[in-house]
Design a protein around this motif. Structure first.
Motif, PDB file in Angstrom:
ATOM      1  N   ARG A 311      27.116  31.036  15.754  1.00  0.00           N
ATOM      2  CA  ARG A 311      27.703  30.068  14.817  1.00  0.00           C
ATOM      3  C   ARG A 311      29.050  30.556  14.304  1.00  0.00           C
ATOM      4  O   ARG A 311      30.007  29.802  14.220  1.00  0.00           O
ATOM      5  CB  ARG A 311      26.780  29.855  13.613  1.00  0.00           C
ATOM      6  N   HIS A 366      25.167  27.407   6.510  1.00  0.00           N
ATOM      7  CA  HIS A 366      24.885  27.491   7.951  1.00  0.00           C
ATOM      8  C   HIS A 366      25.255  26.199   8.659  1.00  0.00           C
ATOM      9  O   HIS A 366      25.258  26.120   9.864  1.00  0.00           O
ATOM     10  CB  HIS A 366      23.455  27.940   8.230  1.00  0.00           C
ATOM     11  N   HIS A 367      25.600  25.182   7.897  1.00  0.00           N
ATOM     12  CA  HIS A 367      26.041  23.938   8.522  1.00  0.00           C
ATOM     13  C   HIS A 367      27.556  23.811   8.492  1.00  0.00           C
ATOM     14  O   HIS A 367      28.116  22.756   8.691  1.00  0.00           O
ATOM     15  CB  HIS A 367      25.401  22.733   7.833  1.00  0.00           C
ATOM     16  N   PRO A 412      24.170  19.097  16.031  1.00  0.00           N
ATOM     17  CA  PRO A 412      24.817  20.166  15.262  1.00  0.00           C
ATOM     18  C   PRO A 412      26.229  20.479  15.744  1.00  0.00           C
ATOM     19  O   PRO A 412      26.501  20.358  16.946  1.00  0.00           O
ATOM     20  CB  PRO A 412      23.899  21.364  15.480  1.00  0.00           C
ATOM     21  N   GLY A 413      27.084  20.871  14.827  1.00  0.00           N
ATOM     22  CA  GLY A 413      28.458  21.252  15.170  1.00  0.00           C
ATOM     23  C   GLY A 413      28.530  22.268  16.313  1.00  0.00           C
ATOM     24  O   GLY A 413      29.328  22.095  17.242  1.00  0.00           O
ATOM     25  N   PRO A 414      27.705  23.338  16.300  1.00  0.00           N
ATOM     26  CA  PRO A 414      27.778  24.324  17.390  1.00  0.00           C
ATOM     27  C   PRO A 414      27.147  23.827  18.687  1.00  0.00           C
ATOM     28  O   PRO A 414      27.064  24.569  19.658  1.00  0.00           O
ATOM     29  CB  PRO A 414      26.997  25.524  16.838  1.00  0.00           C
ATOM     30  N   GLN A 454      15.836  12.979  15.505  1.00  0.00           N
ATOM     31  CA  GLN A 454      16.596  13.606  16.573  1.00  0.00           C
ATOM     32  C   GLN A 454      15.618  14.357  17.466  1.00  0.00           C
ATOM     33  O   GLN A 454      14.493  14.633  17.056  1.00  0.00           O
ATOM     34  CB  GLN A 454      17.686  14.544  16.040  1.00  0.00           C
ATOM     35  N   LYS A 526       8.607  20.731   9.641  1.00  0.00           N
ATOM     36  CA  LYS A 526       9.575  21.524   8.870  1.00  0.00           C
ATOM     37  C   LYS A 526       9.326  21.272   7.387  1.00  0.00           C
ATOM     38  O   LYS A 526       9.465  20.118   6.969  1.00  0.00           O
ATOM     39  CB  LYS A 526      10.991  21.105   9.219  1.00  0.00           C
ATOM     40  N   THR A 530      12.243  25.160  11.461  1.00  0.00           N
ATOM     41  CA  THR A 530      13.434  24.332  11.273  1.00  0.00           C
ATOM     42  C   THR A 530      13.479  23.329  12.432  1.00  0.00           C
ATOM     43  O   THR A 530      12.673  23.399  13.355  1.00  0.00           O
ATOM     44  CB  THR A 530      14.719  25.183  11.272  1.00  0.00           C
ATOM     45  N   ILE A 531      14.415  22.402  12.362  1.00  0.00           N
ATOM     46  CA  ILE A 531      14.524  21.411  13.441  1.00  0.00           C
ATOM     47  C   ILE A 531      15.085  22.084  14.690  1.00  0.00           C
ATOM     48  O   ILE A 531      14.520  21.989  15.773  1.00  0.00           O
ATOM     49  CB  ILE A 531      15.396  20.217  12.995  1.00  0.00           C
ATOM     50  N   GLU A 532      16.191  22.772  14.532  1.00  0.00           N
ATOM     51  CA  GLU A 532      16.766  23.504  15.659  1.00  0.00           C
ATOM     52  C   GLU A 532      15.983  24.794  15.867  1.00  0.00           C
ATOM     53  O   GLU A 532      15.344  25.299  14.949  1.00  0.00           O
ATOM     54  CB  GLU A 532      18.239  23.838  15.377  1.00  0.00           C
TER      55      GLU A 532
HETATM   56  P1  XMP Z   1      17.576  22.793  10.701  1.00  0.00           P
HETATM   57  O1  XMP Z   1      17.566  23.433  12.054  1.00  0.00           O
HETATM   58  O2  XMP Z   1      18.165  23.683   9.627  1.00  0.00           O
HETATM   59  O3  XMP Z   1      18.581  21.562  10.834  1.00  0.00           O
HETATM   60  O4  XMP Z   1      16.246  22.220  10.317  1.00  0.00           O
HETATM   61  C1  XMP Z   1      18.749  20.543   9.890  1.00  0.00           C
HETATM   62  C2  XMP Z   1      19.794  19.596  10.434  1.00  0.00           C
HETATM   63  O5  XMP Z   1      21.052  20.248  10.526  1.00  0.00           O
HETATM   64  C3  XMP Z   1      21.495  20.305  11.869  1.00  0.00           C
HETATM   65  N1  XMP Z   1      22.067  21.649  12.060  1.00  0.00           N
HETATM   66  C4  XMP Z   1      23.382  21.907  12.046  1.00  0.00           C
HETATM   67  N2  XMP Z   1      24.451  21.088  11.900  1.00  0.00           N
HETATM   68  N3  XMP Z   1      25.894  22.948  12.129  1.00  0.00           N
HETATM   69  C5  XMP Z   1      25.710  21.611  11.972  1.00  0.00           C
HETATM   70  O6  XMP Z   1      26.696  20.876  11.871  1.00  0.00           O
HETATM   71  C6  XMP Z   1      24.882  23.842  12.276  1.00  0.00           C
HETATM   72  O7  XMP Z   1      25.104  25.025  12.414  1.00  0.00           O
HETATM   73  C7  XMP Z   1      23.551  23.280  12.228  1.00  0.00           C
HETATM   74  N4  XMP Z   1      22.297  23.825  12.329  1.00  0.00           N
HETATM   75  C8  XMP Z   1      21.422  22.810  12.221  1.00  0.00           C
HETATM   76  C9  XMP Z   1      20.273  20.038  12.716  1.00  0.00           C
HETATM   77  O8  XMP Z   1      20.626  19.468  13.987  1.00  0.00           O
HETATM   78  C10 XMP Z   1      19.498  19.097  11.845  1.00  0.00           C
HETATM   79  O9  XMP Z   1      19.990  17.772  11.949  1.00  0.00           O
END
Ligand code: XMP
Length: 534
Positions: A311, A366-367, A412-414, A454, A526, A530-532
């Motif tokens: 990231r 982290h986003h 996600p951005g990455p 998603q 979740k 997490t989702i990812e």
């Molecule tokens: P997680 O994995 O934290 O994801 O349950 C929650 C939402 O955020 C998105 N996601 C990201 N979006 N940069 C982004 O722009 C990131 O680094 C990132 N990590 C997770 C994920 O797809 C979900 O919609």
């Protein structure tokens, strides 16, 4: 794309519409209420309960709604409300905790009886012709969540409904235009909740359902023109819904004064870059600068397996490429007006979560990938700061954006960089892109796009398992399907997809994608997962 940090001129996107204020007493009820008000086509904004009443009134609200909250009115330190609000002549609707605050502030009785009610409850309407309940059944199902109960309404109020446990489950004072219910009308379990909310808005407060996406577009176009004047703006397009709609709105307002930058980091899904390059440009006529930086990103990611490290690298490279593109845009037309504005697709939940609608949004770190550095000297244009995701999609539709962009699931951005567990290489990206495209195609064909929030498709690049394909034994990688349902990505549940859709996805991926010999389904909610995967 995540917002940068320079201070946004808060007035730039202020709205002139009739506004209902939703006072937030905690526990995320306020966002849902604000959405329901907007579904009734009345504009709403959330304010924290700590805001002084004078400041709330200075916003000129046409009505105020007091949300529920997790506290008891008797708890030390529980949020309170200045009773001056009820003397201001503004219609007020108290829900749950807001109802009890209203009751106590106006001289009613709320007892800490220990008579708790949680969940679905039967409500008996005693005044069927009342402002809130007219035209709704005498017995209805409502969602309760409270420990204290109102036993006597304030003077001048009529009790309009009760439950087996609570003698005063709803009251109203039509003359003063004050209304309250002990339950949560905003949740879907309350069968006539939306109708009761609309009765308050239309009958109690005399508002008309005039807030529409057309009015949002017209209003934002005028505001953007006023803000940007003859300057120029740039916008980073990520391929996601938010940046696409923000850019389309700004393009409608200032046309060629806007240049969009699309950084192709090589981590996109199949067809996404082409969609931005062709379909988005065709639909909007936007000036687009595409930077193919995939080699650079891949080189920077070589040998890296740690998700946070990935990231950071992707974020850092993104900033460098974006800055370079910005410098080129300026250099290409040095005598043109200066590039002073940066367009960002910040949404209302980001704004609220970062402090109740004041100041600039601050997305979870982290986003932040794809976010821009703090020292960029831009003023922000954030035309979606007041909108929820579903409203953004409606605005996108109104602006004529292609359905594939408007209805796109969050990505996600990455990008695929965090969907390869292990090192990111070109071969692995190609493989994952194919598997992802198959999953998407089949989900769309099965008509499931709207049902799932998603569906990340993940490649376990560091795992191998034995398989048998054709005549021989294979030693290939597993693919994980991670379909989830969610309202806001903060919590999620795994989607119960039909077996035959899963079977088709599995068969196609193992047949068509080289080196994959297993497809697995992630059945974790979740939290804890997490989702990812990274
Ligand atoms: P997680 O994995 O934290 O994801 O349950 C929650 C939402 O955020 C998105 N996601 C990201 N979006 N940069 C982004 O722009 C990131 O680094 C990132 N990590 C997770 C994920 O797809 C979900 O919609």
């Amino acid at each position: 794309m995540a917002p940068a940090t320079p201070a946004a001129p808060e007035t730039s996107t202020e709205t002139a519409a009739d506004t209902v204020l939703v006072v937030d007493f905690g526990a995320q009820y306020a966002q849902l209420i604000a959405r329901r008000v907007r579904e009734a086509r009345v504009y709403s904004e959330i304010v924290p309960s700590t805001m002084p009443v004078a400041e709330m009134l200075a916003k000129g609200p046409k009505a105020v709604i007091l949300s529920g909250g997790p506290s008891s009115v008797y708890e030390p330190g529980a949020p309170t409300l200045d009773a001056a609000l009820f003397e201001a002549g503004v219609p007020v609707f108290g829900m749950c905790y807001g109802f009890q605050l209203m009751a106590t502030a106006l001289g009613g009785t709320v007892d800490n009886t220990g008579s708790r009610e949680y969940g679905r409850t039967g409500l008996s309407v005693s005044k069927p012709g009342s402002t809130l309940f007219e035209g709704t059944p005498a017995e209805q199902s409502v969602w309760m969540s409270h420990g204290d109960a109102c036993s006597a309404a304030p003077e001048g109020f009529t009790v309009t409904a009760s439950t087996d446990v609570v003698p005063v489950a709803a009251f109203e004072n039509d003359e003063k235009r004050l209304y309250g219910v002990q339950y949560h009308p905003e949740v879907l379990h309350t069968t006539h909740g939306q109708q009761i909310l609309e009765h308050f808005l239309y009958r109690g407060a005399g508002l008309a359902p005039t807030w529409t996406t057309t009015s949002v577009v017209d209003e934002q176009v005028a505001l953007i023109r006023a803000q940007v004047g003859s300057s120029r703006a740039i916008c980073g397009l990520s391929g996601g819904v938010d940046s696409a709609v923000a850019a389309a709105l700004v393009q409608k307002a200032i046309g060629s004064q806007l240049t969009c930058v699309y950084v192709d980091h090589g981590l996109m899904r199949k067809g996404e870059t082409e969609q931005v390059e062709k379909d988005f440009v065709a639909a909007t006529g936007v000036q687009l600068k595409v930077v193919d930086a995939s080699e650079r990103f891949l080189a920077a990611l070589a040998g890296v397996s740690d998700p946070e490290q990935k990231r950071k690298i992707i974020g850092r490279e993104f900033i460098r490429v974006f800055e370079q593109a910005q410098a080129e845009i300026v250099a290409e037309a040095p005598n043109d007006h200066p590039v002073e504005f940066l367009v960002q697709g910040t949404l209302y939940p980001d704004v609220v979560e970062s402090g109740g609608g004041t100041g600039t949004a601050n997305i979870k770190s982290h986003h932040n990938v794809g976010g821009l550095p703090e020292d960029l000297e831009f003023q922000l244009v954030e035309p979606l700061r007041k909108l929820f995701k579903d409203e953004v999609r409606m605005v996108g539709q109104e602006l004529g954006l292609p359905e594939e962009i408007v209805q796109r699931q969050p990505f996600p951005g990455p990008g695929l960089g965090i969907r390869i567990v292990g090192e990111v290489t070109r071969d692995r990206l190609d493989l994952l892109r194919e598997a992802d495209a198959i999953a998407r195609e089949e989900l769309t064909a099965a008509g499931l796009d709207r049902e799932i929030w998603q569906c990340p498709v993940v490649l376990l690049a560091d795992v191998r398992s034995v398989g048998v394909q054709g005549d021989g034994r294979t030693y290939g990688h597993p693919i994980v399907l991670r379909p989830v349902s969610s309202e806001d990505a903060m919590t999620a549940d795994w989607s119960r997809l039909p077996y035959d859709t899963l079977a088709r996805i599995s068969t196609r991926i193992t047949n068509e994608v080289k080196d994959v010999n297993r497809v697995t389904l992630d059945i974790t909610s979740k939290p804890p997962g997490t989702i990812e995967w990274e």
